[in-house]
Design a protein around this motif. Structure first.
Motif, PDB file in Angstrom:
ATOM      1  N   ILE A 128      -4.049  -2.896   7.788  1.00  0.00           N
ATOM      2  CA  ILE A 128      -2.781  -2.434   7.227  1.00  0.00           C
ATOM      3  C   ILE A 128      -1.659  -2.794   8.199  1.00  0.00           C
ATOM      4  N   ILE A 129      -0.667  -3.472   7.678  1.00  0.00           N
ATOM      5  CA  ILE A 129       0.473  -3.905   8.481  1.00  0.00           C
ATOM      6  C   ILE A 129       1.703  -3.139   8.029  1.00  0.00           C
ATOM      7  N   GLN A 130       2.435  -2.589   8.976  1.00  0.00           N
ATOM      8  CA  GLN A 130       3.646  -1.842   8.667  1.00  0.00           C
ATOM      9  C   GLN A 130       4.883  -2.673   8.991  1.00  0.00           C
ATOM     10  N   VAL A 131       5.751  -2.823   7.995  1.00  0.00           N
ATOM     11  CA  VAL A 131       7.040  -3.480   8.173  1.00  0.00           C
ATOM     12  C   VAL A 131       8.090  -2.385   8.289  1.00  0.00           C
ATOM     13  N   PRO A 132       8.854  -2.335   9.386  1.00  0.00           N
ATOM     14  CA  PRO A 132       9.773  -1.221   9.599  1.00  0.00           C
ATOM     15  C   PRO A 132      11.128  -1.392   8.922  1.00  0.00           C
ATOM     16  N   ILE A 133      11.242  -2.356   8.022  1.00  0.00           N
ATOM     17  CA  ILE A 133      12.494  -2.586   7.290  1.00  0.00           C
ATOM     18  C   ILE A 133      12.225  -2.244   5.832  1.00  0.00           C
ATOM     19  N   CYS A 134      12.926  -1.262   5.315  1.00  0.00           N
ATOM     20  CA  CYS A 134      12.562  -0.713   4.005  1.00  0.00           C
ATOM     21  C   CYS A 134      13.144  -1.511   2.842  1.00  0.00           C
ATOM     22  N   GLY A 135      12.820  -2.764   2.804  1.00  0.00           N
ATOM     23  CA  GLY A 135      13.121  -3.607   1.658  1.00  0.00           C
ATOM     24  C   GLY A 135      11.820  -4.237   1.215  1.00  0.00           C
ATOM     25  N   CYS A 136      11.459  -4.085  -0.043  1.00  0.00           N
ATOM     26  CA  CYS A 136      10.159  -4.588  -0.502  1.00  0.00           C
ATOM     27  C   CYS A 136      10.021  -6.096  -0.291  1.00  0.00           C
ATOM     28  N   TYR A 137      11.150  -6.797  -0.388  1.00  0.00           N
ATOM     29  CA  TYR A 137      11.140  -8.250  -0.177  1.00  0.00           C
ATOM     30  C   TYR A 137      10.691  -8.620   1.234  1.00  0.00           C
ATOM     31  N   GLN A 138      10.760  -7.664   2.173  1.00  0.00           N
ATOM     32  CA  GLN A 138      10.390  -7.973   3.549  1.00  0.00           C
ATOM     33  C   GLN A 138       8.892  -8.211   3.704  1.00  0.00           C
ATOM     34  N   GLN A 152       0.810  -1.220   0.000  1.00  0.00           N
ATOM     35  CA  GLN A 152       0.000   0.000   0.000  1.00  0.00           C
ATOM     36  C   GLN A 152       0.847   1.275   0.000  1.00  0.00           C
ATOM     37  N   GLU A 153       2.019   1.221   0.637  1.00  0.00           N
ATOM     38  CA  GLU A 153       2.839   2.423   0.767  1.00  0.00           C
ATOM     39  C   GLU A 153       4.289   2.026   1.001  1.00  0.00           C
ATOM     40  N   VAL A 154       5.201   2.763   0.370  1.00  0.00           N
ATOM     41  CA  VAL A 154       6.632   2.548   0.564  1.00  0.00           C
ATOM     42  C   VAL A 154       7.260   3.870   0.957  1.00  0.00           C
ATOM     43  N   THR A 155       7.880   3.908   2.138  1.00  0.00           N
ATOM     44  CA  THR A 155       8.574   5.113   2.595  1.00  0.00           C
ATOM     45  C   THR A 155       9.978   4.734   3.038  1.00  0.00           C
ATOM     46  N   ARG A 156      10.758   5.714   3.425  1.00  0.00           N
ATOM     47  CA  ARG A 156      12.113   5.443   3.909  1.00  0.00           C
ATOM     48  C   ARG A 156      12.114   4.843   5.317  1.00  0.00           C
ATOM     49  N   LYS A 157      10.968   4.866   5.986  1.00  0.00           N
ATOM     50  CA  LYS A 157      10.900   4.344   7.345  1.00  0.00           C
ATOM     51  C   LYS A 157      10.137   3.028   7.452  1.00  0.00           C
ATOM     52  N   TYR A 158       9.222   2.779   6.523  1.00  0.00           N
ATOM     53  CA  TYR A 158       8.430   1.549   6.616  1.00  0.00           C
ATOM     54  C   TYR A 158       7.797   1.232   5.267  1.00  0.00           C
ATOM     55  N   ILE A 159       7.296  -0.008   5.159  1.00  0.00           N
ATOM     56  CA  ILE A 159       6.469  -0.428   4.039  1.00  0.00           C
ATOM     57  C   ILE A 159       5.149  -0.911   4.618  1.00  0.00           C
ATOM     58  N   ALA A 160       4.034  -0.424   4.075  1.00  0.00           N
ATOM     59  CA  ALA A 160       2.711  -0.822   4.554  1.00  0.00           C
ATOM     60  C   ALA A 160       2.074  -1.758   3.536  1.00  0.00           C
ATOM     61  N   PHE A 161       1.454  -2.839   4.039  1.00  0.00           N
ATOM     62  CA  PHE A 161       0.783  -3.773   3.131  1.00  0.00           C
ATOM     63  C   PHE A 161      -0.482  -4.307   3.779  1.00  0.00           C
ATOM     64  N   SER A 162      -1.352  -4.827   2.918  1.00  0.00           N
ATOM     65  CA  SER A 162      -2.554  -5.507   3.393  1.00  0.00           C
ATOM     66  C   SER A 162      -2.507  -6.933   2.891  1.00  0.00           C
ATOM     67  N   ARG A 163      -3.164  -7.809   3.606  1.00  0.00           N
ATOM     68  CA  ARG A 163      -3.207  -9.220   3.240  1.00  0.00           C
ATOM     69  C   ARG A 163      -4.445  -9.474   2.377  1.00  0.00           C
ATOM     70  N   VAL A 164      -4.282 -10.259   1.333  1.00  0.00           N
ATOM     71  CA  VAL A 164      -5.372 -10.480   0.391  1.00  0.00           C
ATOM     72  C   VAL A 164      -6.188 -11.688   0.842  1.00  0.00           C
TER      73      VAL A 164
END
Length: 429
Positions: A250-260, A230-242
């Motif tokens: 919305i879940i935020q991953v605090p590691i800024c690698g899309c693979y995470q 849903q969102e990619v920033t320098r501090k986190y990546i936000a995603f939703s589960r399908v």
């Protein structure tokens, strides 16, 4: 022995022994009293992402008030990092006490003709013995290399097996095709034990499905259709589960690698299986992931400096994809600080970086390891593929200073190519 004497002894093990068979490791564990054989073991293999998946799963289990042991490798600064209880590395006293017990078992094996356990086997024995002395319910085991012949595969009855992203690495040992490497990783699959895996690579997926079928192991393939970024920033990546249940979460991953995002999804799926039938607290899971810190993985250690453990071609591709998603290569681009060890495909990594990432400059250095590639050799390879400035500094501290001088005011420094480099920079910082 003192703590430092124990650390020095372990560091010296490669000088007088070698890797052994799984039967050797099982005998080693028998002499230790088959420690922690009654715990719920999650066994994780893969080329990239396995440490991160372990970290997400550990965080979620702890959020549900479960006690968790975690055996991981390599360490970045202290060898104690490899043996964690509720994500806290065992302290020096615990380390030394466990070492004394394990050393006696190793010496009896050597005296009876079995041979002394290798470096990794010895630490694995220490991990299991340390966990046995606590009330941990779950033990997460990260394989060291491969899977089929890895010492951690001596555990015969895990609760769950997990296989993360697979790409070409350690080809001189595991094979030079994706299918061969996948077969080695899938060697952790046990008869009747469920396996969850990253389904991003069709060649690997086919092998894992086949081996799971042969072992009558329930198989859960997790694809990139399982989530939406849903969102990619320098501090986190936000995603939703399908899925119908979590689509609006919305879940935020605090590691800024899309693979995470894939790694987090695998961790979530594994936790759902392990905790099936229990009351779960979704908000705790979200908070556990949002606040997770996993060292050396797109980790911002200073306002302008990030270290990443990308140390093989697949990981470098993922790093570049993340940089582009973050738009970190726009303008002048970042300064890249790079080093590598000789048994990695460092020229392939360098070529990909040069051809696919806009950078201001490259700085090359050397890690403190017998397999280190001389900085001058790395510089020559960079010059083959780029016309950008390449700065060569053999000492890491000098390389850091050079990167600082080169970056200017608004440019970030990204350090990658080796986890040894990540550890050295963290120690220096």
């Amino acid at each position: 022995m003192t703590y430092q004497e124990a650390v020095d002894y372990i560091a010296g093990i490669p000088k007088f022994t070698k890797k052994h068979s799984l039967e050797h490791t099982r005998e080693f564990l028998r002499r230790l009293g088959n420690p922690a054989v009654d715990r719920k073991v999650i066994h994780v293999a893969g080329t990239n992402g396995k440490g991160s998946v372990c970290a997400y799963l550990q965080a979620i289990l702890m959020a549900e008030k479960k006690r968790v042991g975690f055996f991981t490798s390599p360490h970045l600064v202290s060898v104690n990092e490899r043996i964690r209880i509720d994500n806290v590395p065992i302290n020096d006293e615990q380390f030394t006490e466990t070492f004394d017990v394990v050393l006696k078992a190793a010496e009896t094996m050597e005296a009876s003709g079995w041979g002394h356990p290798s470096y990794f086997e010895f630490l694995f024995g220490m991990g299991m013995k340390a966990f046995a002395g606590t009330d941990v319910e779950y033990i997460i085991l990260e394989t060291g290399l491969g899977g089929r012949l890895d010492a951690t595969n001596s555990v015969e009855h895990p609760k769950l097996t997990v296989i993360t992203s697979i790409s070409l690495d350690h080809t001189e040992i595991l094979g030079d095709t994706i299918e061969q490497i996948a077969a080695e990783k899938a060697g952790i699959i046990k008869r009747g034990v469920p396996v969850f895996f990253d389904g991003s690579c069709p060649e690997a997926s086919g092998v894992i499905h086949r081996i799971a079928f042969e072992n009558e192991a329930p198989c859960r393939e997790i694809s990139n259709h399982a989530y939406e970024i849903q969102e990619v920033t320098r501090k986190y990546i936000a995603f939703s589960r399908v899925n119908a249940y979590d689509r609006d979460v919305i879940i935020q991953v605090p590691i800024c690698g899309c693979y995470q995002v894939m790694n987090a999804e695998i961790g979530l799926c594994a936790a759902e299986y392990l905790l099936e039938g229990e009351a779960i607290h979704e908000e705790r899971w979200q908070e556990a992931i949002r606040t997770l810190r996993w060292e050396g993985r797109m980790e911002r250690i200073a306002p302008h400096m990030v270290i990443d453990g990308a140390h093989n071609p697949g990981a470098v591709v993922a790093f570049v994809e993340s940089m582009k998603a973050l738009r970190a290569d726009e303008g002048e681009g970042p300064v890249i600080l790079f080093s590598a060890v000789s048994d990695k495909k460092y020229e392939q990594m360098i070529e990909y970086l040069c051809r696919n990432l806009n950078v201001k400059a490259f700085v090359v250095t050397e890690v403190e390891d017998r397999r280190r590639v001389p900085a001058e050799e790395l510089a020559k390879v960079f010059h083959k593929y780029t016309e950008k400035r390449v700065i060569c500094e053999a000492k890491v501290l000098e390389a850091l200073r050079a990167a600082e001088d080169e970056r200017g005011e608004d440019t970030d420094i990204y350090c990658l190519g080796s986890l040894y480099l990540a550890g050295m920079i963290k120690a220096a910082i």
